[in-house]
Design a protein around this motif. Structure first.
Motif, PDB file in Angstrom:
ATOM      1  N   ASP A 149      11.077  -2.137 -24.909  1.00 15.39           N
ATOM      2  CA  ASP A 149      10.727  -0.936 -25.655  1.00 15.39           C
ATOM      3  C   ASP A 149       9.207  -0.878 -25.802  1.00 15.39           C
ATOM      4  O   ASP A 149       8.613  -1.716 -26.490  1.00 15.39           O
ATOM      5  CB  ASP A 149      11.402  -0.971 -27.024  1.00 15.39           C
ATOM      6  CG  ASP A 149      11.056   0.232 -27.885  1.00 15.39           C
ATOM      7  OD1 ASP A 149      10.450   1.190 -27.369  1.00 15.39           O
ATOM      8  OD2 ASP A 149      11.404   0.206 -29.077  1.00 15.39           O
ATOM      9  N   PRO A 150       8.544   0.105 -25.145  1.00 14.04           N
ATOM     10  CA  PRO A 150       7.075   0.170 -25.223  1.00 14.04           C
ATOM     11  C   PRO A 150       6.574   0.313 -26.666  1.00 14.04           C
ATOM     12  O   PRO A 150       5.527  -0.211 -27.013  1.00 14.04           O
ATOM     13  CB  PRO A 150       6.700   1.390 -24.392  1.00 14.04           C
ATOM     14  CG  PRO A 150       7.918   1.813 -23.680  1.00 14.04           C
ATOM     15  CD  PRO A 150       9.097   1.141 -24.315  1.00 14.04           C
ATOM     16  N   ALA A 151       7.336   1.005 -27.516  1.00 14.13           N
ATOM     17  CA  ALA A 151       6.920   1.149 -28.909  1.00 14.13           C
ATOM     18  C   ALA A 151       6.901  -0.218 -29.598  1.00 14.13           C
ATOM     19  O   ALA A 151       6.011  -0.509 -30.402  1.00 14.13           O
ATOM     20  CB  ALA A 151       7.847   2.109 -29.652  1.00 14.13           C
ATOM     21  N   SER A 152       7.860  -1.067 -29.276  1.00 12.79           N
ATOM     22  CA  SER A 152       7.883  -2.405 -29.865  1.00 12.79           C
ATOM     23  C   SER A 152       6.666  -3.214 -29.431  1.00 12.79           C
ATOM     24  O   SER A 152       6.087  -3.953 -30.230  1.00 12.79           O
ATOM     25  CB  SER A 152       9.162  -3.143 -29.465  1.00 12.79           C
ATOM     26  OG  SER A 152      10.287  -2.513 -30.022  1.00 12.79           O
ATOM     27  N   ALA A 153       6.271  -3.076 -28.193  1.00 13.27           N
ATOM     28  CA  ALA A 153       5.084  -3.775 -27.705  1.00 13.27           C
ATOM     29  C   ALA A 153       3.843  -3.260 -28.425  1.00 13.27           C
ATOM     30  O   ALA A 153       2.963  -4.052 -28.794  1.00 13.27           O
ATOM     31  CB  ALA A 153       4.935  -3.596 -26.193  1.00 13.27           C
ATOM     32  N   ARG A 154       3.765  -1.960 -28.641  1.00 15.20           N
ATOM     33  CA  ARG A 154       2.611  -1.408 -29.371  1.00 15.20           C
ATOM     34  C   ARG A 154       2.593  -1.898 -30.815  1.00 15.20           C
ATOM     35  O   ARG A 154       1.535  -2.203 -31.363  1.00 15.20           O
ATOM     36  CB  ARG A 154       2.621   0.116 -29.303  1.00 15.20           C
ATOM     37  CG  ARG A 154       2.124   0.660 -27.971  1.00 15.20           C
ATOM     38  CD  ARG A 154       1.872   2.154 -28.022  1.00 15.20           C
ATOM     39  NE  ARG A 154       3.091   2.933 -28.134  1.00 15.20           N
ATOM     40  CZ  ARG A 154       3.889   3.242 -27.120  1.00 15.20           C
ATOM     41  NH1 ARG A 154       3.581   2.823 -25.903  1.00 15.20           N
ATOM     42  NH2 ARG A 154       4.963   3.962 -27.299  1.00 15.20           N
ATOM     43  N   ILE A 155       3.763  -1.992 -31.432  1.00 16.56           N
ATOM     44  CA  ILE A 155       3.836  -2.495 -32.811  1.00 16.56           C
ATOM     45  C   ILE A 155       3.390  -3.952 -32.858  1.00 16.56           C
ATOM     46  O   ILE A 155       2.587  -4.336 -33.712  1.00 16.56           O
ATOM     47  CB  ILE A 155       5.257  -2.321 -33.378  1.00 16.56           C
ATOM     48  CG1 ILE A 155       5.547  -0.832 -33.575  1.00 16.56           C
ATOM     49  CG2 ILE A 155       5.422  -3.089 -34.687  1.00 16.56           C
ATOM     50  CD1 ILE A 155       7.008  -0.516 -33.820  1.00 16.56           C
ATOM     51  N   ALA A 156       3.886  -4.759 -31.934  1.00 18.16           N
ATOM     52  CA  ALA A 156       3.481  -6.175 -31.890  1.00 18.16           C
ATOM     53  C   ALA A 156       1.977  -6.278 -31.650  1.00 18.16           C
ATOM     54  O   ALA A 156       1.297  -7.110 -32.258  1.00 18.16           O
ATOM     55  CB  ALA A 156       4.260  -6.922 -30.814  1.00 18.16           C
ATOM     56  N   GLY A 157       1.437  -5.431 -30.775  1.00 24.88           N
ATOM     57  CA  GLY A 157      -0.006  -5.422 -30.515  1.00 24.88           C
ATOM     58  C   GLY A 157      -0.789  -5.033 -31.758  1.00 24.88           C
ATOM     59  O   GLY A 157      -1.826  -5.631 -32.055  1.00 24.88           O
ATOM     60  N   ALA A 158      -0.285  -4.042 -32.488  1.00 24.52           N
ATOM     61  CA  ALA A 158      -0.956  -3.624 -33.718  1.00 24.52           C
ATOM     62  C   ALA A 158      -0.932  -4.747 -34.755  1.00 24.52           C
ATOM     63  O   ALA A 158      -1.929  -4.993 -35.443  1.00 24.52           O
ATOM     64  CB  ALA A 158      -0.301  -2.367 -34.279  1.00 24.52           C
ATOM     65  N   LEU A 159       0.192  -5.430 -34.859  1.00 24.94           N
ATOM     66  CA  LEU A 159       0.278  -6.563 -35.784  1.00 24.94           C
ATOM     67  C   LEU A 159      -0.672  -7.681 -35.356  1.00 24.94           C
ATOM     68  O   LEU A 159      -1.333  -8.305 -36.197  1.00 24.94           O
ATOM     69  CB  LEU A 159       1.712  -7.076 -35.870  1.00 24.94           C
ATOM     70  CG  LEU A 159       2.692  -6.170 -36.606  1.00 24.94           C
ATOM     71  CD1 LEU A 159       4.126  -6.648 -36.396  1.00 24.94           C
ATOM     72  CD2 LEU A 159       2.353  -6.092 -38.080  1.00 24.94           C
ATOM     73  N   ALA A 160      -0.768  -7.932 -34.051  1.00 24.26           N
ATOM     74  CA  ALA A 160      -1.708  -8.943 -33.560  1.00 24.26           C
ATOM     75  C   ALA A 160      -3.126  -8.557 -33.945  1.00 24.26           C
ATOM     76  O   ALA A 160      -3.911  -9.399 -34.406  1.00 24.26           O
ATOM     77  CB  ALA A 160      -1.578  -9.101 -32.048  1.00 24.26           C
ATOM     78  N   TRP A 161      -3.460  -7.288 -33.773  1.00 20.15           N
ATOM     79  CA  TRP A 161      -4.799  -6.807 -34.105  1.00 20.15           C
ATOM     80  C   TRP A 161      -5.100  -7.022 -35.593  1.00 20.15           C
ATOM     81  O   TRP A 161      -6.183  -7.477 -35.954  1.00 20.15           O
ATOM     82  CB  TRP A 161      -4.928  -5.330 -33.726  1.00 20.15           C
ATOM     83  CG  TRP A 161      -6.284  -4.771 -33.996  1.00 20.15           C
ATOM     84  CD1 TRP A 161      -7.379  -4.849 -33.193  1.00 20.15           C
ATOM     85  CD2 TRP A 161      -6.694  -4.057 -35.164  1.00 20.15           C
ATOM     86  NE1 TRP A 161      -8.450  -4.230 -33.784  1.00 20.15           N
ATOM     87  CE2 TRP A 161      -8.053  -3.725 -34.998  1.00 20.15           C
ATOM     88  CE3 TRP A 161      -6.044  -3.654 -36.318  1.00 20.15           C
ATOM     89  CZ2 TRP A 161      -8.773  -3.022 -35.954  1.00 20.15           C
ATOM     90  CZ3 TRP A 161      -6.763  -2.952 -37.275  1.00 20.15           C
ATOM     91  CH2 TRP A 161      -8.108  -2.643 -37.083  1.00 20.15           C
ATOM     92  N   VAL A 162      -4.130  -6.709 -36.450  1.00 24.77           N
ATOM     93  CA  VAL A 162      -4.317  -6.909 -37.889  1.00 24.77           C
ATOM     94  C   VAL A 162      -4.586  -8.386 -38.185  1.00 24.77           C
ATOM     95  O   VAL A 162      -5.504  -8.729 -38.929  1.00 24.77           O
ATOM     96  CB  VAL A 162      -3.097  -6.396 -38.689  1.00 24.77           C
ATOM     97  CG1 VAL A 162      -3.141  -6.861 -40.134  1.00 24.77           C
ATOM     98  CG2 VAL A 162      -3.008  -4.873 -38.613  1.00 24.77           C
ATOM     99  N   HIS A 163      -3.792  -9.260 -37.585  1.00 28.79           N
ATOM    100  CA  HIS A 163      -3.992 -10.696 -37.803  1.00 28.79           C
ATOM    101  C   HIS A 163      -5.338 -11.163 -37.244  1.00 28.79           C
ATOM    102  O   HIS A 163      -5.994 -12.029 -37.841  1.00 28.79           O
ATOM    103  CB  HIS A 163      -2.845 -11.503 -37.195  1.00 28.79           C
ATOM    104  CG  HIS A 163      -1.546 -11.311 -37.911  1.00 28.79           C
ATOM    105  ND1 HIS A 163      -1.371 -11.578 -39.247  1.00 28.79           N
ATOM    106  CD2 HIS A 163      -0.345 -10.864 -37.471  1.00 28.79           C
ATOM    107  CE1 HIS A 163      -0.127 -11.318 -39.607  1.00 28.79           C
ATOM    108  NE2 HIS A 163       0.512 -10.876 -38.536  1.00 28.79           N
ATOM    109  N   LEU A 164      -5.761 -10.604 -36.116  1.00 26.73           N
ATOM    110  CA  LEU A 164      -7.074 -10.937 -35.564  1.00 26.73           C
ATOM    111  C   LEU A 164      -8.173 -10.541 -36.541  1.00 26.73           C
ATOM    112  O   LEU A 164      -9.097 -11.319 -36.789  1.00 26.73           O
ATOM    113  CB  LEU A 164      -7.293 -10.249 -34.216  1.00 26.73           C
ATOM    114  CG  LEU A 164      -6.536 -10.834 -33.035  1.00 26.73           C
ATOM    115  CD1 LEU A 164      -6.561  -9.876 -31.861  1.00 26.73           C
ATOM    116  CD2 LEU A 164      -7.127 -12.185 -32.641  1.00 26.73           C
ATOM    117  N   ARG A 165      -8.078  -9.340 -37.083  1.00 20.31           N
ATOM    118  CA  ARG A 165      -9.087  -8.852 -38.029  1.00 20.31           C
ATOM    119  C   ARG A 165      -9.144  -9.721 -39.278  1.00 20.31           C
ATOM    120  O   ARG A 165     -10.202  -9.882 -39.876  1.00 20.31           O
ATOM    121  CB  ARG A 165      -8.812  -7.397 -38.423  1.00 20.31           C
ATOM    122  CG  ARG A 165      -8.885  -6.396 -37.282  1.00 20.31           C
ATOM    123  CD  ARG A 165     -10.257  -6.112 -36.852  1.00 20.31           C
ATOM    124  NE  ARG A 165     -10.975  -5.458 -37.921  1.00 20.31           N
ATOM    125  CZ  ARG A 165     -12.247  -5.150 -37.863  1.00 20.31           C
ATOM    126  NH1 ARG A 165     -12.932  -5.413 -36.784  1.00 20.31           N
ATOM    127  NH2 ARG A 165     -12.844  -4.574 -38.866  1.00 20.31           N
TER     128      ARG A 165
END
Length: 167
Positions: free
Chosen positions: A11-27
């Motif tokens: 699910d591409p939306a799931s990948a985008r959500i996981a990417g967004a969560l990764a970005w938050v954790h990176l920040r």
């Protein structure tokens, strides 16, 4: 929310959500959490260059510079004009190779106009810091201060250079 965080395979939306969560954790500077989410994003969408870049950044945060170089290289292979991935790859090369030749990626970014002015000088300082060349970092930081004295990156780059000083 748990279903949203787990995501569905393919699910591409799931990948985008996981990417967004990764970005938050990176920040937030949370390398292990960013690594978990970035790996999940890549598993869900291996051809998504942003997921690869998040993974590269998470690997950097956790100290895995060879892994960072591999993932940033994959991101660039998926999207050759992806400026941020090209910059991350340049810094990762300098972390791994510790040779001035590692800056070839920055040279290419400057040649094609993707990196100029204060951004180019700041990137050169970071590259020198990545390869632990304090003389080059100091000279470049002085050039950045002289050409762009109000640049917001100067204090942070100065602290990073000071942290590398022999004690």
């Amino acid at each position: 929310l748990r279903t949203l965080q787990r995501g569905r395979e393919g699910d591409p939306a799931s990948a985008r959500i996981a990417g967004a969560l990764a970005w938050v954790h990176l920040r937030r500077g949370d390398g292990p959490a960013a690594l978990t989410e970035a790996r999940r994003a890549v598993a869900l969408a291996p051809g998504f260059p942003e997921a690869r870049l998040h993974l590269a950044n998470a690997l950097h945060l956790t100290g895995d510079h060879p892994g960072e170089l591999a993932e940033s290289t994959r991101a660039v292979a998926l999207s050759p004009r992806y400026r941020e991935a090209r910059i991350v790859r340049a810094f990762a090369r300098c972390e791994v190779e510790r040779d001035p030749a590692c800056e070839a990626d920055l040279d290419a970014l400057e040649r094609d106009g993707s990196l100029a002015g204060a951004d180019a000088l700041a990137a050169r300082v970071e590259a020198a810091l990545s390869r632990r060349d304090l003389d080059a970092a100091g000279e470049r930081l002085a050039r950045l201060r002289g050409a762009h004295p109000a640049d917001r990156r100067i204090p942070q780059l100065g602290r990073a250079a000071g942290a590398l000083q022999p004690r």
